[in-house]
Design a protein around this motif. Structure first.
Motif, PDB file in Angstrom:
ATOM      1  N   PHE A  16      64.063 130.627  -2.138  1.00  7.76           N
ATOM      2  CA  PHE A  16      63.111 129.849  -1.358  1.00  7.76           C
ATOM      3  C   PHE A  16      63.602 129.783   0.084  1.00  7.76           C
ATOM      4  N   ASP A  17      62.773 129.259   0.957  1.00 11.73           N
ATOM      5  CA  ASP A  17      63.066 129.245   2.388  1.00 11.73           C
ATOM      6  C   ASP A  17      64.056 128.129   2.712  1.00 11.73           C
ATOM      7  N   VAL A  18      65.285 128.517   3.082  1.00 10.90           N
ATOM      8  CA  VAL A  18      66.286 127.543   3.516  1.00 10.90           C
ATOM      9  C   VAL A  18      66.562 127.684   5.007  1.00 10.90           C
ATOM     10  N   GLY A  19      65.633 128.369   5.723  1.00  9.34           N
ATOM     11  CA  GLY A  19      65.828 128.576   7.136  1.00  9.34           C
ATOM     12  C   GLY A  19      66.777 129.733   7.395  1.00  9.34           C
ATOM     13  N   VAL A  20      67.286 129.792   8.625  1.00  6.21           N
ATOM     14  CA  VAL A  20      68.155 130.905   9.001  1.00  6.21           C
ATOM     15  C   VAL A  20      69.484 130.861   8.252  1.00  6.21           C
ATOM     16  N   ALA A  21      69.846 129.722   7.661  1.00  9.45           N
ATOM     17  CA  ALA A  21      71.059 129.648   6.844  1.00  9.45           C
ATOM     18  C   ALA A  21      70.981 130.552   5.623  1.00  9.45           C
ATOM     19  N   GLY A  22      69.800 131.062   5.298  1.00  3.03           N
ATOM     20  CA  GLY A  22      69.653 132.003   4.193  1.00  3.03           C
ATOM     21  C   GLY A  22      70.447 133.282   4.381  1.00  3.03           C
ATOM     22  N   ILE A  23      70.852 133.589   5.608  1.00  2.88           N
ATOM     23  CA  ILE A  23      71.663 134.790   5.830  1.00  2.88           C
ATOM     24  C   ILE A  23      73.019 134.693   5.141  1.00  2.88           C
ATOM     25  N   MET A  24      73.432 133.482   4.733  1.00  3.77           N
ATOM     26  CA  MET A  24      74.717 133.300   4.067  1.00  3.77           C
ATOM     27  C   MET A  24      74.626 133.470   2.559  1.00  3.77           C
ATOM     28  N   THR A  25      73.404 133.477   1.997  1.00  6.19           N
ATOM     29  CA  THR A  25      73.244 133.604   0.553  1.00  6.19           C
ATOM     30  C   THR A  25      72.379 134.798   0.190  1.00  6.19           C
ATOM     31  N   ASN A  26      71.131 134.800   0.655  1.00  5.50           N
ATOM     32  CA  ASN A  26      70.203 135.895   0.369  1.00  5.50           C
ATOM     33  C   ASN A  26      69.413 136.199   1.632  1.00  5.50           C
ATOM     34  N   PRO A  27      69.773 137.247   2.373  1.00  5.46           N
ATOM     35  CA  PRO A  27      69.083 137.533   3.638  1.00  5.46           C
ATOM     36  C   PRO A  27      67.606 137.851   3.473  1.00  5.46           C
ATOM     37  N   ALA A  28      67.167 138.208   2.268  1.00  7.05           N
ATOM     38  CA  ALA A  28      65.740 138.473   2.058  1.00  7.05           C
ATOM     39  C   ALA A  28      64.889 137.227   2.273  1.00  7.05           C
TER      40      ALA A  28
ATOM     41  N   LEU B  83      64.857 135.333   4.701  1.00  8.60           N
ATOM     42  CA  LEU B  83      64.407 135.212   6.087  1.00  8.60           C
ATOM     43  C   LEU B  83      62.914 135.470   6.207  1.00  8.60           C
ATOM     44  N   SER B  84      62.381 136.332   5.351  1.00 10.16           N
ATOM     45  CA  SER B  84      60.958 136.686   5.426  1.00 10.16           C
ATOM     46  C   SER B  84      60.049 135.579   4.910  1.00 10.16           C
ATOM     47  N   LEU B  85      60.623 134.517   4.373  1.00 11.17           N
ATOM     48  CA  LEU B  85      59.819 133.369   3.941  1.00 11.17           C
ATOM     49  C   LEU B  85      59.552 132.397   5.080  1.00 11.17           C
ATOM     50  N   ALA B  86      60.196 132.617   6.227  1.00 13.07           N
ATOM     51  CA  ALA B  86      60.020 131.729   7.365  1.00 13.07           C
ATOM     52  C   ALA B  86      58.688 131.995   8.061  1.00 13.07           C
ATOM     53  N   LYS B  87      58.274 131.041   8.892  1.00  5.68           N
ATOM     54  CA  LYS B  87      57.077 131.221   9.690  1.00  5.68           C
ATOM     55  C   LYS B  87      57.317 132.279  10.762  1.00  5.68           C
ATOM     56  N   SER B  88      56.248 132.921  11.224  1.00  3.52           N
ATOM     57  CA  SER B  88      56.364 133.915  12.280  1.00  3.52           C
ATOM     58  C   SER B  88      56.889 133.270  13.552  1.00  3.52           C
TER      59      SER B  88
END
Length: 456
Positions: A46-58, A60-65
């Motif tokens: 799920f979308d955890v913001g840019v901190a997702g790069i530390m767990t699952n970089p995919a 990132l595509s759940l964020a708003k444009s």
């Protein structure tokens, strides 16, 4: 060794200065960023913001444009006590020095979400451990009850600086990858009694030209190893290296998402720095030797995550991650090599033999208006073994409860916050060579994570 240029880069990235890190789940934080931390560490689907790069970089595509800037910090408050079970003496890890506790670590990141691509970069503390027992406790007594007046303490820090990207293969499948620059620093003040040194020698875990020198002392009581810097960033020994991860998400529907990610074991150089090895003798007193220290092949483990998230409606969402952390391969021994200025050396392998760890992270979120309230829990198997427990590295909590929230300050900005409680865990040991005196460690802690996020 870190060059002056690398220090400058590190100082820039550490825009929030910090003293040290403390462990949450072995040497790692339960979650990266307040959203994941508030959900029990879940972050794979799920979308955890840019901190997702530390767990699952995919993710990132759940964020708003558009673009997103994330600035935050973690603060950790540790409650560690050690009891000598033979004498009944006890002590707490406290703030005896200016580089340990309360422990504060930075969060700094930026991302951009386009039509099918997303990119992100940042600096996040991966984790660490810190203890400070001073110089007047039973941990500072050598064999025969000899008071040494020498410090016993530790500080391990790991910082990841990832650059990540994700790509929407189609409407359902997204893939992502990240490459990390990794910095690791270690401070250590450790006293080994004569019986510990003897046990290491007998098992072939201590060797080198200094061995007969120590053995030739008239009344050898122990040895003390020290490499410590009382500075916010610099450590007694440190190293740079690389890491990375790959991940994917698959949308079964707009409300149900599956995620998977694999983080590689780090590839760090040996940590190096200046050190002092002090031989302790009942007749000759303390004999310090200055030299260089090498902490060899101390790596962060690989980790595999799978996760699910589901939105029931516009208000309720649940998420769960199952993680397998491969500590067994990464931490077999703590391998320390010391070379004195005169060229004499000693190599010591302190046994650790960590176990692979399985963890379950569960989280629930409720959104109403400008508020999102989160709660979660994390349950993990024990990675440390009692027979190899070191008082300076008591990384034993494995059950956690979390609470958090987000509040929209405006349509473009919000504040995220999370509180994590690590429930007290106890462990006893009486085994050579890790200890001379039998002891029991109690370790609990609380941590807070806060971030400001601005979208544009």
């Amino acid at each position: 060794m870190i060059t002056n240029k690398k220090y400058a880069i590190g100082s820039l990235l550490f825009s929030v200065s910090f003293n040290a890190l403390a462990t949450s789940d072995v040497y790692r934080f339960v979650g990266h960023g307040p959203i994941s931390a508030g959900m029990g560490g879940a972050a794979t689907a799920f979308d955890v913001g840019v901190a997702g790069i530390m767990t699952n970089p995919a993710t990132l595509s759940l964020a708003k444009s558009g673009s997103q800037v994330h600035v935050g910090m973690d603060a950790v408050f540790v409650d560690i006590s050690v009891k000598n079970t033979a004498t009944g003496e006890s002590l707490d890890s406290q703030d005896h020095s200016n580089n340990r506790g309360p422990y504060v670590a930075p969060q700094l990141a930026y991302m951009y979400r386009g039509e099918r691509f997303a990119f992100g970069a940042g600096a996040f503390a991966r984790g660490g451990v810190g203890t400070e027992y001073g110089k007047n406790s039973f941990l500072s007594r050598a064999t025969g009850g000899l008071n040494t007046g020498l410090e016993v303490s530790s500080r391990l820090m790991t910082l990841n600086i990832p650059v990540a990207a994700s790509y929407d293969v189609n409407e359902r499948l997204t893939i992502g990858a990240a490459v990390d620059a990794v910095w690791q620093g270690l401070n250590l003040d450790l006293l080994l009694g004569a019986d510990q040194v003897g046990s290491l020698l007998g098992s072939g875990r201590a060797r080198g030209g200094l061995v007969p020198v120590l053995g030739g002392l008239p009344d050898m009581r122990g040895a003390h190893l020290s490499f410590t810097k009382n500075q916010p960033i610099a450590s007694g020994a440190d190293a740079w290296g690389m890491g990375g991860r790959i991940g994917l998400i698959y949308k079964f529907s707009k409300d149900t998402i599956f995620g998977a990610a694999y983080s590689l074991e780090s590839s760090l150089n040996d940590m190096e720095g200046d050190a002092t090895l002090t031989a302790i003798d009942g007749v000759a007193g303390q004999i310090p030797l200055n030299g260089k220290i090498h902490v060899k092949d101390f790596q962060s483990p690989a980790q595999f995550n799978i996760g699910f998230s589901h939105k029931f409606d516009d208000h309720w969402m649940v998420a769960a991650d199952i993680s397998r952390i491969f500590w067994g391969k990464a931490v077999k021994d703590i391998k320390v090599g010391f070379v004195a200025d005169n060229g004499a050396n000693i190599d010591i392998d302190l046994p650790q033999d960590y176990k692979d760890q399985t963890a379950l992270s569960l989280g629930v979120a409720y959104t109403r208006g400008d508020w999102t309230i989160r709660g979660g829990a994390r349950f993990a198997t024990q990675a440390l073994r009692s027979e190899t427990l070191l008082a300076v590295i008591p990384s034993i909590p494995n059950t956690f409860g979390t609470l958090g929230f987000s509040y929209k300050l405006s349509p473009a900005s919000n504040i995220d916050f999370a509180w994590t409680h690590s429930f007290e865990e106890k462990m006893r040991t009486s085994s050579l060579p890790t200890t001379s005196a039998p002891f029991e460690v109690k370790h609990a802690q609380d941590s807070a994570s806060i971030a400001y996020v601005y979208q544009f």
